[in-house]
Design an enzyme around this catalytic site. Structure first.
Site, PDB file in Angstrom:
ATOM      1  N   SER A 180      84.705  65.911 -11.422  1.00 25.33           N
ATOM      2  CA  SER A 180      83.286  66.306 -11.478  1.00 25.33           C
ATOM      3  C   SER A 180      83.016  67.479 -12.422  1.00 25.33           C
ATOM      4  CB  SER A 180      82.796  66.600 -10.071  1.00 25.33           C
ATOM      5  OG  SER A 180      83.055  65.478  -9.280  1.00 25.33           O
ATOM      6  N   ARG A 195      83.798  71.237 -21.026  1.00 28.83           N
ATOM      7  CA  ARG A 195      83.953  72.611 -20.556  1.00 28.83           C
ATOM      8  C   ARG A 195      84.115  72.589 -19.048  1.00 28.83           C
ATOM      9  NH1 ARG A 195      78.155  72.193 -20.916  1.00 28.83           N
ATOM     10  NH2 ARG A 195      78.300  72.414 -23.161  1.00 28.83           N
ATOM     11  N   ASP A 233      81.173  62.608 -10.179  1.00 25.33           N
ATOM     12  CA  ASP A 233      80.690  62.400  -8.797  1.00 25.33           C
ATOM     13  C   ASP A 233      79.280  61.795  -8.763  1.00 25.33           C
ATOM     14  OD1 ASP A 233      79.645  64.787  -9.776  1.00 25.33           O
ATOM     15  OD2 ASP A 233      80.123  65.990  -8.013  1.00 25.33           O
TER      16      ASP A 233
HETATM   17  C1  BGC Z   1      79.484  69.442 -13.294  1.00 20.21           C
HETATM   18  C2  BGC Z   1      79.104  68.003 -13.093  1.00 20.21           C
HETATM   19  C3  BGC Z   1      79.099  67.661 -11.614  1.00 20.21           C
HETATM   20  C4  BGC Z   1      78.261  68.665 -10.845  1.00 20.21           C
HETATM   21  C5  BGC Z   1      78.253  68.391  -9.351  1.00 20.21           C
HETATM   22  C6  BGC Z   1      78.640  70.361 -12.439  1.00 20.21           C
HETATM   23  O1  BGC Z   1      79.089  71.665 -12.540  1.00 20.21           O
HETATM   24  O2  BGC Z   1      79.336  69.799 -14.649  1.00 20.21           O
HETATM   25  O3  BGC Z   1      80.006  67.151 -13.770  1.00 20.21           O
HETATM   26  O4  BGC Z   1      78.582  66.372 -11.452  1.00 20.21           O
HETATM   27  O5  BGC Z   1      78.738  69.963 -11.066  1.00 20.21           O
HETATM   28  O6  BGC Z   1      79.519  68.387  -8.819  1.00 20.21           O
END
Ligand code: BGC
Length: 508
Positions: A180, A195, A233
């Protein structure tokens, strides 16, 4: 001294520090507390800082829509709108056993999901808490840890009492990897980390293919699995929620981080035109909307507390939207306001406040508890401040803290509504209406968060805003990942993927 049950005193800790102990009594006036009027005056100031008018929200929605469009047109934009190579909706008939490994903001989970068709499933899972060190250590070590946990899970769940493997010789279990964090994908089983977010900073990982790194760890531990997909996610949540309720068109996560995914017509994703994917197809887009308004900071109403959160984070300038909304930051915003009032001599005069001075000690869970305190005296808030921070509060102060939590929590929900409204507006879902599968600790545990999002949608769209409803999503990181891993194993999607694998482009 022995602390009396009433009044105040101080004890010397083994470290040599002095801790002031105040037991709340009707004689609260024995400490120099701010008056009710002073607290009310301060509250008015914060109200104007943290309140979003419907007009302001509509302006944010317009800018948001532009960013979403731009992300679809050109690679590497601030909101990257990542094509996920997950094509179309699940049929609901998917079935079989699948593994999912979920590396989220706070925990690592390994799940065994049995899809039973007709939108039904069963799940067994094990959760591990990640340490701060693991989040900052070498990236490969983090994936080795994931592989170790996966191995223990597979050994436990796929061997009989004599320790004999239940798998056929050479059998590999399909695994979906829910990762995620923002990753550019050029295939479904590939993901180049753009990142780290949510305070992660594991070294030698940004810019690399994390699927490949994890595959190396799987090989190192000789685990009988084949990773068929790496998914976000939100993408998992989109697919899982649609599996259970086909009215779902959008998925959002409001947890440690925040983000959204939705299904887009391939013909609208200009930046992948050269892949010559069938224009009739649809593909899930991982928006990575937490990055909205990053770097330039033109559209979001940031207060000076938000700016401090940003500047003192491990990623200044980045994830601007997420920093105003997600669970990782809300407690810190409130703590910064409290610290300012301590510095100005308004709060806790004559008390030791060092415990409040450490960044991130004030957890977002405290805001939830403060808002849901059912007692007139606000006993829960007394508990938080005495137990965790060893400071005494008056009722007027506690009412102020609760109101402040409400302002910060409400702003987060209303900004979240702006993000949802931008996708709804862009996709023209308003008239026909849709469900938004939602998950994450903030959405699930913060009192009234969902209601405030819905109120926000009505403020933006008027009565028609009622057509858009968020619903608690099925576990997307587990179930969604399994469904996608399952689709990949079945093959129809793999066939088209292999076509794209030959085309080496970096997508954004
Ligand atoms: C991430 C996402 C993720 C979200 C929720 C963010 O910080 O960049 O990829 O879906 O958090 O988990």
């Amino acid at each position: 001294m022995v602390a009396s049950r009433r009044g105040s005193g101080s004890i010397t800790l083994p470290t040599g520090q002095t801790m002031t102990i105040h037991t709340r009594t009707h004689e609260e006036e024995d400490l120099p507390h701010a008056t009710k009027k002073t607290m009310a005056d301060h509250l008015r100031k914060y109200e104007s800082l943290f309140t979003l008018t419907p007009q302001r929200m509509r302006m944010i929605v317009e800018a948001f829509k532009d960013s979403l469009e731009l992300g679809l047109q050109k690679p590497k934009q601030v909101v990257p709108m990542i094509p996920t190579f997950v094509f179309g909706w699940p049929t609901g008939k998917e079935s079989g056993d699948f593994l999912a490994l979920d590396l989220g903001g706070t925990n690592l989970r390994v799940c065994l999901v049995t899809l039973q068709g007709e939108g039904k499933f069963e799940m067994t899972q094990t959760k591990y808490r990640l340490t701060e060190e693991q989040k900052q250590d070498e990236g490969q070590k983090l994936f080795d840890f994931c592989a170790e946990c996966l191995k223990t899970f597979v050994d436990t769940n796929f061997t009989d009492e004599d320790g004999t493997s239940l798998l056929k010789p050479g059998e590999l279990l399909p695994l979906g990897f829910t990762f995620s964090y923002p990753c550019y994908q050029s295939r479904i089983d590939h993901g180049e980390l753009i990142r780290w977010t949510k305070g992660f900073g594991a070294k030698n990982t940004e810019g690399r293919d994390v699927a490949e790194m994890f595959r190396q760890s799987i090989e190192k531990y000789k685990i009988p699995v084949v990773m068929t997909a790496i998914i976000n996610d939100t993408t998992g949540t989109l697919i899982a929620s649609h599996y259970v309720n086909p009215k779902t068109k959008i998925a959002v996560i409001f947890g440690t981080g925040c983000n959204a995914a939705y299904m887009e017509d391939v013909k609208n994703i200009d930046k992948i035109k050269e892949l010559k994917i069938n224009e009739q197809d649809q593909m899930a887009i991982n928006c990575e909307w937490g990055a909205f308004d990053s770097f330039e900071h033109e559209h979001l109403p940031r207060t000076k507390y938000d700016m401090i959160v940003d500047e003192t984070s491990n990623k200044p300038g980045e994830q601007a939207f997420e920093k105003l909304i997600s669970g990782r930051y809300l407690g810190e915003i409130l703590r910064l306001v409290i610290c300012e009032l301590i510095d100005e001599g308004v709060l806790f005069l004559g008390q030791e406040t060092y415990k409040l001075e450490t960044p991130y000690v004030f957890e977002t869970a405290f805001l939830s508890l403060m808002e849901s305190d059912p007692t007139d005296e606000l006993l829960m808030i007394i508990g938080i401040f005495t137990h965790f921070f060893a400071v005494e509060t008056t009722l007027a102060e506690r009412q102020f803290f609760r109101a402040l939590a409400m302002l910060i929590g409400r702003r987060a929900a209303r900004l979240s509504a702006c993000g949802i409204a931008a996708i709804v507006g862009k996709m023209d879902y308003l008239d026909e209406g849709c469900l938004v599968g939602a998950d994450g600790s903030l959405y699930n545990k913060y009192p009234g968060f969902a209601d405030r999002v819905h109120e926000g949608l009505i403020d933006i769209f008027g009565e028609k805003g009622r057509n858009i409803k968020t619903v608690h999503a099925e576990d997307g990181s587990g179930v969604g990942s399994a469904i996608i891993a399952g689709q990949e194993r079945r093959g129809p999607i793999s066939a088209c993927i292999s076509r794209f694998m030959e085309i080496s482009v970096t997508l954004g």
